[in-house]
Scaffold this active site. Sequence first.
Site, mmCIF file in Angstrom:
data_model
loop_
_atom_site.group_PDB
_atom_site.id
_atom_site.type_symbol
_atom_site.label_atom_id
_atom_site.label_comp_id
_atom_site.label_asym_id
_atom_site.label_seq_id
_atom_site.Cartn_x
_atom_site.Cartn_y
_atom_site.Cartn_z
ATOM 1 N N ARG A 160 2.092 8.067 10.713
ATOM 2 C CA ARG A 160 3.192 6.967 10.088
ATOM 3 C C ARG A 160 4.033 6.480 11.064
ATOM 4 O O ARG A 160 4.055 6.590 12.377
ATOM 5 C CB ARG A 160 4.289 8.088 9.340
ATOM 6 C CG ARG A 160 3.708 8.819 8.242
ATOM 7 C CD ARG A 160 4.531 9.593 7.678
ATOM 8 N NE ARG A 160 4.075 10.639 6.568
ATOM 9 C CZ ARG A 160 3.621 11.943 6.827
ATOM 10 N NH1 ARG A 160 3.792 12.440 7.985
ATOM 11 N NH2 ARG A 160 3.208 12.249 5.579
ATOM 12 N N LYS A 184 7.350 14.101 8.326
ATOM 13 C CA LYS A 184 8.187 14.495 6.988
ATOM 14 C C LYS A 184 8.767 15.818 7.058
ATOM 15 O O LYS A 184 7.933 16.775 7.163
ATOM 16 C CB LYS A 184 7.641 13.993 5.962
ATOM 17 C CG LYS A 184 7.659 12.312 5.718
ATOM 18 C CD LYS A 184 6.887 12.139 4.286
ATOM 19 C CE LYS A 184 6.929 10.654 4.108
ATOM 20 N NZ LYS A 184 6.554 10.070 2.783
ATOM 21 N N HIS A 253 1.593 0.621 7.839
ATOM 22 C CA HIS A 253 1.051 1.435 6.773
ATOM 23 C C HIS A 253 -0.269 1.106 6.500
ATOM 24 O O HIS A 253 -1.080 2.104 6.221
ATOM 25 C CB HIS A 253 1.841 1.153 5.597
ATOM 26 C CG HIS A 253 1.498 2.511 4.647
ATOM 27 N ND1 HIS A 253 1.911 3.603 4.899
ATOM 28 C CD2 HIS A 253 1.395 2.447 3.433
ATOM 29 C CE1 HIS A 253 1.523 4.390 3.927
ATOM 30 N NE2 HIS A 253 1.239 3.617 2.703
ATOM 31 N N ARG A 256 -2.549 3.214 9.071
ATOM 32 C CA ARG A 256 -2.740 4.372 8.733
ATOM 33 C C ARG A 256 -3.273 4.635 7.351
ATOM 34 O O ARG A 256 -4.458 5.398 7.468
ATOM 35 C CB ARG A 256 -1.326 5.080 8.209
ATOM 36 C CG ARG A 256 -1.276 6.466 7.737
ATOM 37 C CD ARG A 256 0.282 6.954 7.698
ATOM 38 N NE ARG A 256 0.423 8.035 6.746
ATOM 39 C CZ ARG A 256 0.363 9.421 6.998
ATOM 40 N NH1 ARG A 256 0.018 9.695 8.220
ATOM 41 N NH2 ARG A 256 0.635 10.240 6.058
ATOM 42 N N HIS A 279 -0.164 15.823 5.224
ATOM 43 C CA HIS A 279 0.235 15.896 3.750
ATOM 44 C C HIS A 279 0.378 17.246 3.321
ATOM 45 O O HIS A 279 -0.660 17.968 3.843
ATOM 46 C CB HIS A 279 -0.710 14.952 3.004
ATOM 47 C CG HIS A 279 -0.767 13.630 2.842
ATOM 48 N ND1 HIS A 279 -1.646 13.025 2.380
ATOM 49 C CD2 HIS A 279 0.516 13.001 3.477
ATOM 50 C CE1 HIS A 279 -1.382 11.645 2.713
ATOM 51 N NE2 HIS A 279 -0.082 11.454 3.092
ATOM 52 N N TYR A 288 -3.259 8.579 -1.760
ATOM 53 C CA TYR A 288 -3.218 7.736 -0.716
ATOM 54 C C TYR A 288 -4.411 7.181 -0.129
ATOM 55 O O TYR A 288 -4.363 6.077 0.171
ATOM 56 C CB TYR A 288 -2.839 8.794 0.691
ATOM 57 C CG TYR A 288 -2.197 7.949 1.730
ATOM 58 C CD1 TYR A 288 -2.865 7.429 2.981
ATOM 59 C CD2 TYR A 288 -0.819 7.915 1.813
ATOM 60 C CE1 TYR A 288 -2.388 6.687 3.803
ATOM 61 C CE2 TYR A 288 -0.326 7.036 3.039
ATOM 62 C CZ TYR A 288 -0.947 6.389 3.978
ATOM 63 O OH TYR A 288 -0.711 5.866 4.942
#
Length: 315
Positions: A160, A184, A253, A256, A279, A288
């Site tokens: 990311r 995250k 993005h 990725r 994830h 995604y």
Amino acid sequence: MAGKSFVSPEILPDELAHPLQRFYDYLLNEKGLSQRTQANYQQQLTTMAQQLVSLGVSSWPEVDAAWVRQLVSKAKREKLKASSIATRLSSLRSFFDYLILVGLLEANPAKGVSAPKNQRPLPKNLDVDEMGLLLEVQDDDPLAVRDRAMMELMYGAGLRLAELVNIDVNQVQLSQGEIRVIGKGNKERKAPFSGQAKEWLGRWLSIRSTMASESELALFVSKRGTRISHRNVQKRMEEWGIKQGVSSHISPHKLRHSFATHMLESSGNLRAVQELLGHENISTTQIYTNLDFQHLASVYDKAHPRARKNKKSDD
């Protein structure tokens, strides 16, 4: 009913209009909501009350989950966005909670009704040839070396933007081809990288000291010698896309997303791609990578031992 015009707010039946007005007073006096929020509640609830009258409903206790689902279906037919339908349902739930509070309802009929899922538009990935064109940056300028190292690393490890920017030098193990990434939710994972990403990161590390301030910990720095910003990375990648003649708009993005798509196409291993992307839920990886059910079913049919069709016996 289809083709029936809505009644205006002032001629709603008293059984519908009076509880609505008391709710608006409650929002103003008890909740202290802004005028804008109150106006939004009033617009949404008046619209639904008008629709219910058109459907033959004359009081709020008559409304059950089936009626609420009809309101949602009508909103879909009117081509309202998923987010707008969710807002409308949220207003209705709040109103029904108020009716429960004042004793006009025993249960909230909108609680069990879901809005349609809001499909996030996903960036198109670059194909392998476009990616190769983007990454063929042949320039010894320190900024160009830094930029190619960033792009190689984002595409090579599926990072990311925030993860890339926040990497410190001490999180990189160049010889092993590993980076300790904080993703995250402050969750840590090890991201592997090799090949061109490893080569260009090594080149950048050999000249980083010529740009970085003495006390700076960041792996990637700007011309000022401090940690590079998100916006700077976005701007530089966009510029390289133009310089290299790539027809698609380039963004971090998109690199990725291309990593995820190309890895999945090559391996077919959804679980591995999930781990590499960091994830928590595999459903996020499916969305995604824009993986459709047909592809999943095909992988399942080929891989699962109980899914393979038995050959017909010679009975």
